[in-house]
Design an enzyme around this catalytic site. Structure first.
Site, PDB file in Angstrom:
ATOM      1  CB  CYS A  22     -23.675 -22.594 -31.376  1.00  0.00           C
ATOM      2  SG  CYS A  22     -25.117 -23.498 -30.779  1.00  0.00           S
ATOM      3  CB  CYS A  50     -29.260 -23.804 -33.791  1.00  0.00           C
ATOM      4  SG  CYS A  50     -28.316 -22.555 -32.894  1.00  0.00           S
ATOM      5  CG  ASN A  98     -31.272 -19.734 -38.561  1.00  0.00           C
ATOM      6  OD1 ASN A  98     -31.548 -20.021 -39.727  1.00  0.00           O
ATOM      7  ND2 ASN A  98     -30.674 -18.609 -38.240  1.00  0.00           N
ATOM      8  CD  GLU A 156     -26.269 -26.338 -36.263  1.00  0.00           C
ATOM      9  OE1 GLU A 156     -27.212 -25.538 -36.104  1.00  0.00           O
ATOM     10  OE2 GLU A 156     -25.098 -25.976 -36.430  1.00  0.00           O
ATOM     11  CD  GLU A 201     -32.427 -15.100 -35.986  1.00  0.00           C
ATOM     12  OE1 GLU A 201     -32.894 -13.967 -36.219  1.00  0.00           O
ATOM     13  OE2 GLU A 201     -31.218 -15.393 -36.158  1.00  0.00           O
ATOM     14  CB  CYS A 233     -25.622 -27.040 -32.369  1.00  0.00           C
ATOM     15  SG  CYS A 233     -27.169 -26.111 -32.483  1.00  0.00           S
TER      16      CYS A 233
END
Ligand code: THU
Length: 136
Positions: free
Chosen positions: A87, A54, A43, A56, A45, A90
């Site tokens: 999530c 993310c 991930n 993924e 940010e 994803c």
């Protein structure tokens, strides 16, 4: 070592490179393709929170950048006490490149593991059938 273990190890290693100064929640993901290659992502940010991505998504981007588009296995790892499920967004991203039977192993850095499938994570997925049937 089981097949899945190499995928988890790849996800665990890339998790170390996560850029997660805001959530402090590092995630690593790895996908295995039909050719047997593994692509990993973490991930990333951003101070403008919605711009974060993310793990993924990073793994999928690395796979496509390499010219591969078929996922046969997925691993996701995080530092939480319980395995972390991908999530919602994803799940849709994984479903783009994986069959519904594709296994997804969610792991913890402490050795916890839970395996499910892309189809179990995203029942009733929006697919090309829906898209094509509504195209005008
Ligand atoms: N996150 C992932 O990278 N993958 C998931 O499956 C769950 C959440 C990240 C996004 C954000 O950087 C942090 O975890 C906290 O939500």
């Amino acid at each position: 070592m089981r097949m899945t273990d190499d995928l988890i190890l790849a996800a665990k290693a890339v998790r170390e490179n996560a850029h997660a100064p805001y959530s402090r929640f590092k995630v690593g993901a790895a996908v295995r393709t039909g050719s047997g290659k593994i692509f990993a992502g973490c991930n990333v940010e951003n101070v403008a929170y919605p711009e974060g991505t993310c793990a993924e998504a990073g793994a999928i981007a690395a796979m496509c950048a390499h010219g591969e588009y078929d996922i046969v296995e997925v691993a996701v790892i995080a530092g939480s006490p319980d395995p972390v499920p991908p999530c919602g967004g994803c799940r849709q991203k994984l479903a783009e490149f994986a069959a519904s039977s594709t296994p997804v192993t969610m792991a913890t850095v402490d050795g916890g593991q839970m395996t499910t499938t892309v189809g179990e994570l995203l029942p009733g997925a929006f697919t090309t059938d829906h898209l094509n049937s509504g195209a005008q």
